[in-house]
Scaffold this motif. Structure first.
Motif, PDB file in Angstrom:
ATOM      1  N   MET A  55     -11.022   2.630  18.336  1.00  0.00           N
ATOM      2  CA  MET A  55     -11.930   2.316  17.234  1.00  0.00           C
ATOM      3  C   MET A  55     -12.682   3.552  16.758  1.00  0.00           C
ATOM      4  SD  MET A  55     -15.152   0.408  18.997  1.00  0.00           S
ATOM      5  CE  MET A  55     -16.684   1.302  18.867  1.00  0.00           C
ATOM      6  N   MET A  56     -13.094   3.459  15.555  1.00  0.00           N
ATOM      7  CA  MET A  56     -14.009   4.464  15.028  1.00  0.00           C
ATOM      8  C   MET A  56     -15.406   3.903  15.285  1.00  0.00           C
ATOM      9  SD  MET A  56     -12.537   6.871  12.760  1.00  0.00           S
ATOM     10  CE  MET A  56     -10.860   7.232  12.308  1.00  0.00           C
ATOM     11  N   THR A  57     -16.419   4.650  14.979  1.00  0.00           N
ATOM     12  CA  THR A  57     -17.765   4.116  15.169  1.00  0.00           C
ATOM     13  C   THR A  57     -18.050   3.063  14.102  1.00  0.00           C
ATOM     14  OG1 THR A  57     -18.749   5.777  13.758  1.00  0.00           O
ATOM     15  CG2 THR A  57     -18.583   6.301  16.096  1.00  0.00           C
ATOM     16  N   GLY A  58     -19.018   2.186  14.401  1.00  0.00           N
ATOM     17  CA  GLY A  58     -19.353   1.112  13.474  1.00  0.00           C
ATOM     18  C   GLY A  58     -19.710   1.605  12.084  1.00  0.00           C
ATOM     19  N   ARG A  59     -20.444   2.713  12.053  1.00  0.00           N
ATOM     20  CA  ARG A  59     -20.864   3.252  10.760  1.00  0.00           C
ATOM     21  C   ARG A  59     -19.665   3.645   9.902  1.00  0.00           C
ATOM     22  NH1 ARG A  59     -25.347   7.126   9.824  1.00  0.00           N
ATOM     23  NH2 ARG A  59     -23.716   8.635  10.124  1.00  0.00           N
ATOM     24  N   THR A  60     -18.666   4.243  10.533  1.00  0.00           N
ATOM     25  CA  THR A  60     -17.468   4.644   9.800  1.00  0.00           C
ATOM     26  C   THR A  60     -16.745   3.404   9.281  1.00  0.00           C
ATOM     27  OG1 THR A  60     -17.266   6.582  11.210  1.00  0.00           O
ATOM     28  CG2 THR A  60     -15.326   5.980   9.941  1.00  0.00           C
ATOM     29  N   HIS A  61     -16.690   2.357  10.114  1.00  0.00           N
ATOM     30  CA  HIS A  61     -16.015   1.134   9.683  1.00  0.00           C
ATOM     31  C   HIS A  61     -16.754   0.460   8.524  1.00  0.00           C
ATOM     32  CE1 HIS A  61     -12.584   0.944  12.198  1.00  0.00           C
ATOM     33  NE2 HIS A  61     -13.262   0.986  13.315  1.00  0.00           N
ATOM     34  N   ASP A  62     -18.086   0.473   8.577  1.00  0.00           N
ATOM     35  CA  ASP A  62     -18.873  -0.090   7.468  1.00  0.00           C
ATOM     36  C   ASP A  62     -18.538   0.633   6.165  1.00  0.00           C
ATOM     37  OD1 ASP A  62     -20.218  -1.903   9.035  1.00  0.00           O
ATOM     38  OD2 ASP A  62     -22.000  -0.652   9.306  1.00  0.00           O
ATOM     39  N   LEU A  63     -18.560   1.952   6.256  1.00  0.00           N
ATOM     40  CA  LEU A  63     -18.311   2.754   5.060  1.00  0.00           C
ATOM     41  C   LEU A  63     -16.871   2.593   4.573  1.00  0.00           C
ATOM     42  CD1 LEU A  63     -19.489   4.768   3.014  1.00  0.00           C
ATOM     43  CD2 LEU A  63     -18.774   6.611   4.527  1.00  0.00           C
ATOM     44  N   ALA A  64     -15.928   2.496   5.519  1.00  0.00           N
ATOM     45  CA  ALA A  64     -14.519   2.319   5.149  1.00  0.00           C
ATOM     46  C   ALA A  64     -14.317   0.983   4.434  1.00  0.00           C
ATOM     47  CB  ALA A  64     -13.629   2.399   6.380  1.00  0.00           C
ATOM     48  N   ALA A  65     -14.995  -0.052   4.929  1.00  0.00           N
ATOM     49  CA  ALA A  65     -14.884  -1.376   4.305  1.00  0.00           C
ATOM     50  C   ALA A  65     -15.415  -1.325   2.878  1.00  0.00           C
ATOM     51  CB  ALA A  65     -15.652  -2.408   5.122  1.00  0.00           C
ATOM     52  N   PHE A  66     -16.559  -0.684   2.720  1.00  0.00           N
ATOM     53  CA  PHE A  66     -17.162  -0.565   1.394  1.00  0.00           C
ATOM     54  C   PHE A  66     -16.266   0.253   0.460  1.00  0.00           C
ATOM     55  CE2 PHE A  66     -20.081   1.420  -1.697  1.00  0.00           C
ATOM     56  CZ  PHE A  66     -20.660   0.278  -2.216  1.00  0.00           C
ATOM     57  N   THR A  67     -15.687   1.317   1.006  1.00  0.00           N
ATOM     58  CA  THR A  67     -14.802   2.173   0.213  1.00  0.00           C
ATOM     59  C   THR A  67     -13.568   1.391  -0.253  1.00  0.00           C
ATOM     60  OG1 THR A  67     -15.487   4.017   1.613  1.00  0.00           O
ATOM     61  CG2 THR A  67     -13.603   4.395   0.187  1.00  0.00           C
ATOM     62  N   ALA A  68     -12.989   0.613   0.663  1.00  0.00           N
ATOM     63  CA  ALA A  68     -11.812  -0.185   0.308  1.00  0.00           C
ATOM     64  C   ALA A  68     -12.163  -1.148  -0.822  1.00  0.00           C
ATOM     65  CB  ALA A  68     -11.325  -0.960   1.526  1.00  0.00           C
ATOM     66  N   MET A  69     -13.363  -1.702  -0.746  1.00  0.00           N
ATOM     67  CA  MET A  69     -13.843  -2.641  -1.773  1.00  0.00           C
ATOM     68  C   MET A  69     -13.969  -1.918  -3.121  1.00  0.00           C
ATOM     69  SD  MET A  69     -14.632  -5.810  -1.402  1.00  0.00           S
ATOM     70  CE  MET A  69     -15.077  -6.956  -2.687  1.00  0.00           C
ATOM     71  N   THR A  70     -14.527  -0.728  -3.085  1.00  0.00           N
ATOM     72  CA  THR A  70     -14.686   0.073  -4.307  1.00  0.00           C
ATOM     73  C   THR A  70     -13.327   0.357  -4.948  1.00  0.00           C
ATOM     74  OG1 THR A  70     -16.534   1.164  -3.209  1.00  0.00           O
ATOM     75  CG2 THR A  70     -15.755   2.166  -5.220  1.00  0.00           C
ATOM     76  N   ILE A  71     -12.347   0.721  -4.103  1.00  0.00           N
ATOM     77  CA  ILE A  71     -11.017   1.039  -4.623  1.00  0.00           C
ATOM     78  C   ILE A  71     -10.369  -0.202  -5.244  1.00  0.00           C
ATOM     79  CG2 ILE A  71      -8.681   1.817  -4.000  1.00  0.00           C
ATOM     80  CD1 ILE A  71     -10.018   3.538  -1.790  1.00  0.00           C
ATOM     81  N   VAL A  72     -10.425  -1.325  -4.510  1.00  0.00           N
ATOM     82  CA  VAL A  72      -9.817  -2.553  -5.036  1.00  0.00           C
ATOM     83  C   VAL A  72     -10.490  -2.958  -6.349  1.00  0.00           C
ATOM     84  CG1 VAL A  72      -9.472  -5.024  -4.629  1.00  0.00           C
ATOM     85  CG2 VAL A  72      -9.028  -3.394  -2.794  1.00  0.00           C
ATOM     86  N   MET A  73     -11.810  -2.856  -6.396  1.00  0.00           N
ATOM     87  CA  MET A  73     -12.525  -3.231  -7.632  1.00  0.00           C
ATOM     88  C   MET A  73     -12.153  -2.325  -8.796  1.00  0.00           C
ATOM     89  SD  MET A  73     -16.321  -4.641  -6.717  1.00  0.00           S
ATOM     90  CE  MET A  73     -16.971  -3.241  -5.875  1.00  0.00           C
ATOM     91  N   SER A  74     -11.894  -1.046  -8.479  1.00  0.00           N
ATOM     92  CA  SER A  74     -11.524  -0.104  -9.532  1.00  0.00           C
ATOM     93  C   SER A  74     -10.228  -0.494 -10.220  1.00  0.00           C
ATOM     94  CB  SER A  74     -11.357   1.299  -8.948  1.00  0.00           C
ATOM     95  OG  SER A  74     -12.584   1.751  -8.459  1.00  0.00           O
ATOM     96  N   TYR A  75      -9.335  -1.129  -9.450  1.00  0.00           N
ATOM     97  CA  TYR A  75      -8.032  -1.482 -10.005  1.00  0.00           C
ATOM     98  C   TYR A  75      -7.933  -2.935 -10.445  1.00  0.00           C
ATOM     99  CZ  TYR A  75      -6.261   3.021  -8.489  1.00  0.00           C
ATOM    100  OH  TYR A  75      -6.047   4.361  -8.344  1.00  0.00           O
ATOM    101  N   SER A  76      -9.033  -3.680 -10.345  1.00  0.00           N
ATOM    102  CA  SER A  76      -8.919  -5.077 -10.745  1.00  0.00           C
ATOM    103  C   SER A  76      -9.946  -5.467 -11.795  1.00  0.00           C
ATOM    104  CB  SER A  76      -9.032  -5.991  -9.515  1.00  0.00           C
ATOM    105  OG  SER A  76     -10.060  -5.565  -8.669  1.00  0.00           O
ATOM    106  N   GLN A  77      -9.644  -6.573 -12.418  1.00  0.00           N
ATOM    107  CA  GLN A  77     -10.537  -7.152 -13.400  1.00  0.00           C
ATOM    108  C   GLN A  77     -11.646  -7.834 -12.602  1.00  0.00           C
ATOM    109  OE1 GLN A  77      -8.977  -6.874 -16.521  1.00  0.00           O
ATOM    110  NE2 GLN A  77     -10.945  -7.290 -17.514  1.00  0.00           N
TER     111      GLN A  77
END
Ligand SMILES: [Zn+2]
Length: 191
Positions: free
Chosen positions: A1-23
């Protein structure tokens, strides 16, 4: 595992990317807040099999719960870190959300997707560590990015802090900046 903070940020980043490509549909503030929380929970959920996980330190009585769950799930990073686990968690969280539909007036589809995006981001992020991820569990092979183990990261190591974490921040900045109008519109619709 990575640290919790990294996972929080990764989750948020994934959300940002998905939102960028969707309506992005018009959503209520309540849905946005609960989706944000679901995204964070999804980003930590696979580590449910690790008693030291941030997930447990965040809840009252978490350490006791961890001791109970630990023997049930067996050794670390197996079922919950695989496609099978992803499907299982997806199915169970869907049931849970559908059951609470009448109680909470939020868009459960969005909340579910936010959870799943967080979950997938966790498996991808863990793939960058030395331990790798048994994506095809119960087939006992661990996959990593890159495939050569010695090129991968040590959890909580200097690379995670100095490269991965700032790297994720940069990716976030890039996607938010290049879809500025979209994110602004989303924020405006919330208030
Ligand atoms: Zn993990």
């Amino acid at each position: 595992m990575m640290t919790g903070r990294t996972h929080d940020l990764a989750a948020f980043t994934a959300m940002t990317i998905v939102m960028s490509y969707s309506q992005i549909p018009t959503i209520s503030l309540g849905t946005a807040l609960i989706a944000f929380a679901a995204n964070m929970v999804g980003g930590l959920a696979p580590d449910i099999d690790q008693p030291s996980a941030k997930l447990y330190s965040n809840i009252r009585g978490g350490s006791i719960l961890a001791k109970i769950i630990d023997p049930l799930l067996g050794s670390h990073r197996l079922l919950s870190h695989s496609i099978l686990g992803l499907v299982l968690f997806g199915f169970l969280s869907r049931l849970l959300l559908d059951a609470s539909k009448g109680v909470l007036l939020v868009n459960m589809d969005i909340v579910w997707w936010a959870f799943m995006i967080g979950f997938v981001s966790h498996l991808i992020t863990d793939s960058f560590t030395k331990e790798g991820v048994p994506w095809l569990f119960p087939i006992p092979i661990r996959f990593g990015i890159p495939p050569l183990r010695f090129l991968r990261l040590k959890t909580g190591g200097a690379m995670e802090k100095s490269v991965i974490f700032p790297g994720l921040l940069l990716i976030n900045g890039y996607f938010i900046y290049s879809n500025y109008d979209k994110f602004l519109q989303l924020l405006r619709s919330l208030v």
